[in-house]
Design a protein around this motif. Structure first.
Motif, PDB file in Angstrom:
ATOM      1  N   UNK A 243      10.166  32.930 -36.267  1.00 29.14           N
ATOM      2  CA  UNK A 243      11.626  32.956 -36.351  1.00 29.14           C
ATOM      3  C   UNK A 243      12.104  34.223 -37.053  1.00 29.14           C
ATOM      4  N   UNK A 244      11.382  34.635 -38.095  1.00 32.74           N
ATOM      5  CA  UNK A 244      11.770  35.857 -38.805  1.00 32.74           C
ATOM      6  C   UNK A 244      11.715  37.069 -37.880  1.00 32.74           C
ATOM      7  N   UNK A 245      10.624  37.187 -37.128  1.00 34.79           N
ATOM      8  CA  UNK A 245      10.505  38.316 -36.205  1.00 34.79           C
ATOM      9  C   UNK A 245      11.589  38.287 -35.140  1.00 34.79           C
ATOM     10  N   UNK A 246      11.911  37.094 -34.644  1.00 37.35           N
ATOM     11  CA  UNK A 246      12.938  36.980 -33.599  1.00 37.35           C
ATOM     12  C   UNK A 246      14.304  37.402 -34.117  1.00 37.35           C
ATOM     13  N   UNK A 247      14.651  37.011 -35.337  1.00 40.74           N
ATOM     14  CA  UNK A 247      15.957  37.373 -35.883  1.00 40.74           C
ATOM     15  C   UNK A 247      16.029  38.868 -36.174  1.00 40.74           C
ATOM     16  N   UNK A 248      14.955  39.458 -36.682  1.00 37.02           N
ATOM     17  CA  UNK A 248      14.969  40.904 -36.905  1.00 37.02           C
ATOM     18  C   UNK A 248      15.117  41.645 -35.581  1.00 37.02           C
ATOM     19  N   UNK A 249      14.441  41.148 -34.536  1.00 35.66           N
ATOM     20  CA  UNK A 249      14.557  41.781 -33.214  1.00 35.66           C
ATOM     21  C   UNK A 249      15.993  41.679 -32.695  1.00 35.66           C
ATOM     22  N   UNK A 250      16.653  40.525 -32.918  1.00 39.18           N
ATOM     23  CA  UNK A 250      18.048  40.380 -32.493  1.00 39.18           C
ATOM     24  C   UNK A 250      18.951  41.371 -33.212  1.00 39.18           C
ATOM     25  N   UNK A 251      18.739  41.517 -34.511  1.00 45.63           N
ATOM     26  CA  UNK A 251      19.579  42.439 -35.285  1.00 45.63           C
ATOM     27  C   UNK A 251      19.420  43.870 -34.780  1.00 45.63           C
ATOM     28  N   UNK A 252      18.189  44.298 -34.535  1.00 50.55           N
ATOM     29  CA  UNK A 252      17.955  45.664 -34.043  1.00 50.55           C
ATOM     30  C   UNK A 252      18.568  45.837 -32.659  1.00 50.55           C
ATOM     31  N   UNK A 253      18.473  44.820 -31.827  1.00 53.21           N
ATOM     32  CA  UNK A 253      19.031  44.898 -30.471  1.00 53.21           C
ATOM     33  C   UNK A 253      20.551  44.991 -30.504  1.00 53.21           C
ATOM     34  N   UNK A 254      21.203  44.267 -31.433  1.00 52.17           N
ATOM     35  CA  UNK A 254      22.666  44.301 -31.517  1.00 52.17           C
ATOM     36  C   UNK A 254      23.155  45.688 -31.909  1.00 52.17           C
ATOM     37  N   UNK A 255      22.479  46.310 -32.863  1.00 53.22           N
ATOM     38  CA  UNK A 255      22.949  47.619 -33.320  1.00 53.22           C
ATOM     39  C   UNK A 255      22.535  48.757 -32.392  1.00 53.22           C
ATOM     40  N   UNK A 256      21.669  48.500 -31.408  1.00 51.06           N
ATOM     41  CA  UNK A 256      21.241  49.515 -30.442  1.00 51.06           C
ATOM     42  C   UNK A 256      21.401  48.974 -29.025  1.00 51.06           C
ATOM     43  N   UNK A 257      22.632  48.679 -28.595  1.00 54.91           N
ATOM     44  CA  UNK A 257      22.810  48.098 -27.242  1.00 54.91           C
ATOM     45  C   UNK A 257      22.424  49.057 -26.120  1.00 54.91           C
ATOM     46  N   UNK A 258      22.323  50.362 -26.423  1.00 52.04           N
ATOM     47  CA  UNK A 258      21.978  51.333 -25.385  1.00 52.04           C
ATOM     48  C   UNK A 258      20.491  51.343 -25.056  1.00 52.04           C
ATOM     49  N   UNK A 259      19.685  50.608 -25.824  1.00 50.46           N
ATOM     50  CA  UNK A 259      18.242  50.549 -25.578  1.00 50.46           C
ATOM     51  C   UNK A 259      17.860  49.125 -25.182  1.00 50.46           C
ATOM     52  N   UNK A 260      17.930  48.791 -23.892  1.00 59.84           N
ATOM     53  CA  UNK A 260      17.622  47.417 -23.459  1.00 59.84           C
ATOM     54  C   UNK A 260      16.177  47.013 -23.719  1.00 59.84           C
ATOM     55  N   UNK A 261      15.276  47.980 -23.905  1.00 62.61           N
ATOM     56  CA  UNK A 261      13.868  47.643 -24.161  1.00 62.61           C
ATOM     57  C   UNK A 261      13.689  46.943 -25.503  1.00 62.61           C
ATOM     58  N   UNK A 262      14.694  47.010 -26.362  1.00 68.25           N
ATOM     59  CA  UNK A 262      14.583  46.381 -27.672  1.00 68.25           C
ATOM     60  C   UNK A 262      14.817  44.884 -27.626  1.00 68.25           C
ATOM     61  N   UNK A 263      15.290  44.354 -26.509  1.00 70.42           N
ATOM     62  CA  UNK A 263      15.606  42.934 -26.397  1.00 70.42           C
ATOM     63  C   UNK A 263      14.333  42.124 -26.188  1.00 70.42           C
ATOM     64  N   UNK A 264      13.535  41.999 -27.224  1.00 74.24           N
ATOM     65  CA  UNK A 264      12.299  41.228 -27.183  1.00 74.24           C
ATOM     66  C   UNK A 264      12.275  40.275 -28.365  1.00 74.24           C
ATOM     67  N   UNK A 265      11.270  39.405 -28.394  1.00 71.26           N
ATOM     68  CA  UNK A 265      11.121  38.465 -29.497  1.00 71.26           C
ATOM     69  C   UNK A 265      10.391  39.085 -30.678  1.00 71.26           C
ATOM     70  N   UNK A 266       9.853  40.280 -30.497  1.00 77.55           N
ATOM     71  CA  UNK A 266       9.163  41.002 -31.579  1.00 77.55           C
ATOM     72  C   UNK A 266       9.890  42.310 -31.833  1.00 77.55           C
TER      73      UNK A 266
END
Length: 487
Positions: A243-266
């Motif tokens: 769960x910790x890794x998933x939430x950190x991945x969500x936070x990074x994905x939100x602040x970098x919407x231009x990089x779709x490759x970041x939308x992972x569970x890790x």
């Protein structure tokens, strides 16, 4: 022969008076030969006097009570209005706004009028309890909900703020369901409550409030980034690694919407930093948490990759050559990034040492961390700087405070004070680790490192004890005293 003259009282002469006690008693008043003489109607006069006195006492007491109540109510409402229109007012400093310090969790925005009288007063009272104190001294012992069991010590001011926020949330819930509140009100209020609970070391309740805040927010923007990052840290504390890794991945994905490759569970380290200064600070904190997670869970190779990539990414954030010439908000942002890079350097040195790497790079990373964090602390302590590479050790006063430029700003005051505290502790840790690693090979140099660690915490071991956590102080004191005794 003249008859004797008869003496007669003149009509102008009044009868004589007999003095009884302190009263003048007329001759025509009743007398008692065996006791004192009382004037007619004396009891009635005394009763009337005391009755009139009692009426006046009650009258003036009522007036005084009403006056005191009016003054107390005026002070209470005046304090509430001060908090609303001064402490909660929108940041007017364009420098602080441009570097987005007004978005930090310590800054509470204006209350929503739809919360009503009690709801708004409860939020302001919670802020006052946290920042001005609740009038209660000491601490409370509460059952810890951090996943480790046992009990924790809770500050009474935080406990009081929690009570007020519970009231505010209970008032806001039905109004949010009826769509009376502003769109972000409920999510912001729940995030504030989660922040207080997190500081109380109540991880389970903090997680619940942050999760509700995430559900109330649309999943984008600065609030969503902050909430996702906090949920990652809390799940890590609770031992919920996935769960910790998933939430950190969500936070990074939100602040970098231009990089779709970041939308992972890790979490994946992005190749570029976000443009938002607030997101840069959140990203730097996430990278430190991710590094510590991999290092403490035994994934040393993954930790080393994260740390090296993170340091490479953070070096791409522009930092002024002379921080003293930068604006206060810009300088504080740069100092924040430097401190987080120092933490990553310490993590990388520890990981390299754990992987049996005995190269000079271990000491080099620790030296970089020690000097950078010490520089941050010296700037924030308003201490004189010596730019020479081998400058003599300088102590940082135990009561040092940030310069007036930071303390006078509502948005910079608390972040600067917290960063000064964290930078001092990081410098102490880095110098102390360097002393431990060189104690056998170069005791003289190790002693210098220990002394440098003490000077970063204060000008003596007593100051260091007041500034450092007990465990860190004991380790530093033991190592320094043992090595100095040998030499």
């Amino acid at each position: 022969m003249l008859a004797p003259r008869t003496l007669r009282l003149s009509s102008r002469v009044r009868p004589s008076f007999r003095v009884v006690g302190t009263r003048n008693i007329s001759s025509n008043q009743h007398k008692d030969a065996d006791g004192p003489i009382y004037p007619e109607g004396a009891f009635a006069q005394d009763a009337s006097f005391f009755s009139d006195l009692a009426r006046r006492f009650i009258k003036f007491s009522a007036i005084g009570t009403c006056a005191l109540a009016a003054i107390g109510w005026g002070v209470f409402e005046g304090t509430q209005m001060w908090v609303e229109h001064v402490e909660f007012a929108s940041e007017k400093d364009q420098d602080a706004r441009s570097w987005e310090w007004h978005l930090e969790p310590d800054n509470w925005g204006e209350t929503d009028p739809a919360l009503g009288y009690k709801g708004r007063h409860s939020i302001r009272a919670a802020w006052m309890a946290m920042n001005w104190g609740s009038g209660r001294s000491g601490s409370l012992t509460n059952e810890a909900a951090s996943g480790t069991g046992g009990f924790s010590v809770v500050n009474t001011d935080l406990a009081r703020a929690n009570e007020f926020l519970n009231t505010a949330v209970s008032i806001a819930e039905p109004r949010s369901a009826s769509n009376i509140l502003k769109p972000q009100t409920m999510a912001t209020l729940l995030a504030q409550h989660g922040y207080v609970l997190e500081r109380m070391n109540d991880a389970l309740q903090a997680k619940a409030q942050y999760t509700r805040s995430w559900a109330s927010a649309p999943g984008k923007g600065h609030l969503a980034t902050y909430v996702a990052a906090r949920l990652g840290d809390i799940n890590r504390r609770l031992g919920l690694s996935n769960d910790a890794l998933a939430w950190w991945a969500r936070a990074i994905c939100i602040m970098q919407p231009s990089e779709p490759a970041l939308a992972t569970e890790t979490p994946i380290i992005p190749t570029t930093v976000p443009s938002s200064p607030f997101d840069q600070r959140v990203l730097a904190s996430i990278l430190v948490s991710l590094s510590a997670f991999y290092a403490t869970s035994g994934h040393l190779q993954e930790a080393q990759v994260v740390e090296e990539d993170s340091l490479r990414l953070m070096r791409s954030i522009p930092i002024p050559d002379t921080l003293t010439s930068a604006t206060p908000a810009q300088a504080l942002h740069s100092l924040f990034i430097l401190h987080r890079a120092s933490l990553l350097s310490i993590h990388l040195a520890e990981v390299l040492h754990s992987r049996q790497n005995t190269s000079p790079m271990v000491l080099q990373w620790l030296s970089n961390a020690a000097e950078s964090s010490e520089r941050v602390a010296l700037i924030l302590a308003d201490a004189p700087m010596d730019n020479t590479k081998h400058r003599p050790p300088q102590f940082i006063s135990s009561d040092a405070k940030p310069p007036t430029a930071y303390l006078s700003s509502r948005s910079l005051r608390r972040p600067a004070s917290n960063l000064l505290r964290d930078a001092r502790r990081t410098a102490v840790e880095a110098w102390s680790l360097m002393g431990i690693l060189t104690e056998d090979s170069n005791p003289k140099e190790a002693l210098r490192y220990y002394e440098r660690a003490i000077l970063c915490a204060g000008n003596s071991l007593d100051d260091a004890r007041q500034e450092l956590p007990e465990s860190e102080w004991r380790l530093l004191h033991r190592n320094y005293s043992r090595l100095r005794g040998k030499m």
